[in-house]
Design a protein around this motif. Structure first.
Motif, short mmCIF file in Angstrom:
data_model
loop_
_atom_site.label_atom_id
_atom_site.label_comp_id
_atom_site.label_asym_id
_atom_site.label_seq_id
_atom_site.Cartn_x
_atom_site.Cartn_y
_atom_site.Cartn_z
N ASP A 103 -5.16 -1.33 -2.04
CA ASP A 103 -4.62 -0.20 -2.79
C ASP A 103 -3.48 0.41 -1.97
O ASP A 103 -3.70 0.94 -0.89
CB ASP A 103 -5.71 0.84 -3.04
N ALA A 104 -2.26 0.31 -2.50
CA ALA A 104 -1.08 0.75 -1.75
C ALA A 104 -0.99 2.26 -1.59
O ALA A 104 -0.08 2.75 -0.91
CB ALA A 104 0.19 0.23 -2.41
N SER A 105 -1.93 3.00 -2.18
CA SER A 105 -1.95 4.45 -2.00
C SER A 105 -2.97 4.88 -0.95
O SER A 105 -3.14 6.08 -0.69
CB SER A 105 -2.24 5.15 -3.33
N ILE A 106 -3.66 3.90 -0.31
CA ILE A 106 -4.69 4.20 0.69
C ILE A 106 -4.21 3.71 2.06
O ILE A 106 -3.95 2.51 2.23
CB ILE A 106 -6.02 3.52 0.31
N PRO A 107 -4.10 4.60 3.04
CA PRO A 107 -3.55 4.21 4.35
C PRO A 107 -4.24 3.02 4.99
O PRO A 107 -3.58 2.10 5.48
CB PRO A 107 -3.72 5.48 5.19
N ALA A 108 -5.57 3.00 5.01
CA ALA A 108 -6.28 1.90 5.67
C ALA A 108 -5.98 0.56 5.01
O ALA A 108 -5.85 -0.47 5.69
CB ALA A 108 -7.79 2.17 5.66
N ASP A 109 -5.86 0.55 3.69
CA ASP A 109 -5.54 -0.69 2.98
C ASP A 109 -4.14 -1.18 3.34
O ASP A 109 -3.93 -2.37 3.57
CB ASP A 109 -5.65 -0.49 1.47
N VAL A 110 -3.19 -0.27 3.37
CA VAL A 110 -1.81 -0.66 3.67
C VAL A 110 -1.69 -1.15 5.11
O VAL A 110 -1.00 -2.14 5.38
CB VAL A 110 -0.84 0.51 3.40
N LEU A 151 3.67 4.86 2.46
CA LEU A 151 2.79 4.08 3.33
C LEU A 151 3.33 2.69 3.64
O LEU A 151 3.19 2.21 4.77
CB LEU A 151 1.40 3.96 2.69
N GLY A 152 3.93 2.02 2.65
CA GLY A 152 4.48 0.70 2.93
C GLY A 152 5.48 0.73 4.07
O GLY A 152 5.34 0.00 5.06
N PRO A 153 6.50 1.59 4.00
CA PRO A 153 7.44 1.73 5.12
C PRO A 153 6.78 2.31 6.38
O PRO A 153 7.13 1.92 7.50
CB PRO A 153 8.51 2.67 4.57
N ARG A 154 5.85 3.23 6.21
CA ARG A 154 5.23 3.87 7.38
C ARG A 154 4.57 2.84 8.29
O ARG A 154 4.71 2.89 9.53
CB ARG A 154 4.19 4.90 6.92
N TYR A 155 3.86 1.89 7.71
CA TYR A 155 3.15 0.91 8.52
C TYR A 155 3.96 -0.37 8.74
O TYR A 155 3.63 -1.16 9.64
CB TYR A 155 1.79 0.58 7.90
N GLY A 156 5.00 -0.60 7.95
CA GLY A 156 5.76 -1.83 8.09
C GLY A 156 7.10 -1.70 8.77
O GLY A 156 7.59 -2.67 9.36
N ALA A 157 7.71 -0.54 8.71
CA ALA A 157 9.10 -0.40 9.18
C ALA A 157 9.26 -0.70 10.66
O ALA A 157 10.29 -1.25 11.08
CB ALA A 157 9.63 1.00 8.87
N ARG A 158 8.27 -0.38 11.46
CA ARG A 158 8.42 -0.62 12.90
C ARG A 158 8.56 -2.11 13.21
O ARG A 158 9.22 -2.49 14.18
CB ARG A 158 7.26 -0.01 13.69
#
Length: 254
Positions: free
Chosen positions: A63-70, A120-127
């Motif tokens: 679920d792309a709206s849940i931090p742990a899933d992303v 969340l997508g950018p938050r966990y992926g951008a780095r």
């Protein structure tokens, strides 16, 4: 033209159906390695199988709206792809939300399902894109992120917010080699859109009205959105960031 995305590695949220799948398909056709995510695993299995065995596509439900899933999906994508330089967020939700009779819960549902994936997508992926030294983040917004529409206070608010987030994220990452842009489609005849229309009292009349609301009097095509996403992911768009690009047949200029 082919091979515009050779060597690119793309994680596509909302990639099991509709616009997200069309973008993944267009990127794959141009040489990108693909990892799909959406809520429903059977849908992802079917979508991934459609790419064939010559260039396998990875997937993981979440679920792309849940931090742990992303966070989990991001790590799985990194392992499968061997790195990451492209993130597509095509996850969201809509609905009729007139100001005077929409519940706070329904408003919050639409806000959460649109703004949280875009964050969340950018938050966990951008780095990981920063570590790669270059990258492109593409968020699927809407023409209703550019204009207003009656009885859509939740969706218009969410998509205007999405476009604002894209501009802010673009500034955060501009000096790090990572670009962030939004695609703002008009009415696209996805399977879900057609299913929603089919529930109307006169589906054919509603469908024709949706087509003709654009200055170019037709619906947009999935492959047209895919082509724009390919451009934004490619090196040809190296000087494009912070933009909310309408692909709406002129709807938003009326």
């Amino acid at each position: 033209m082919t091979g515009r995305l050779d060597g690119k590695r793309a994680l596509v949220y909302g990639g099991g159906t509709g616009i997200g799948l069309a973008i993944a398909d267009a990127m794959h056709a141009e040489g990108a390695a693909i990892f799909l995510s959406s809520r429903r695993e059977p849908v992802l299995q079917e979508a991934a199988a459609g790419f064939g065995i010559s260039s396998p596509v990875g997937y993981a439900a979440g679920d792309a709206s849940i931090p742990a899933d992303v966070e989990r999906v991001t790590e799985l994508a990194l392992r499968f792809l061997g790195g990451l330089d492209t993130i597509v967020v095509s996850a969201g939700a809509g609905g009729r939300t007139p100001l005077l009779d929409t519940s706070p819960e329904e408003f919050q549902r639409i806000i959460n399902n649109n703004l949280m994936p875009a964050f969340l997508g950018p938050r966990y992926g951008a780095r990981h894109l920063v570590e790669a030294g270059q990258g492109s983040i593409i968020v699927v917004s809407s023409m209703l992120g550019l204009v207003g529409l009656a009885e859509r206070v939740g969706y218009c608010g969410a998509k205007h917010g999405t476009n604002g987030m894209v501009k802010s994220m673009a500034l955060d990452l501009a000096d790090k080699g990572v670009r962030v842009n939004a695609i703002c489609p008009g009415f696209i005849e996805t399977a879900l859109a057609l299913e929603v229309v089919s529930q109307e009292a006169d589906p054919e009349a509603v469908l024709e009205a949706k087509r003709r609301m654009h200055a170019i009097p037709r619906a947009g095509r999935l492959e047209e959105v895919g082509e724009l996403a390919v451009y934004l992911a490619s090196d040809a768009a190296a000087f494009v960031t912070g933009q909310a690009i309408a692909i709406d047949g002129g709807y938003s200029v009326r």
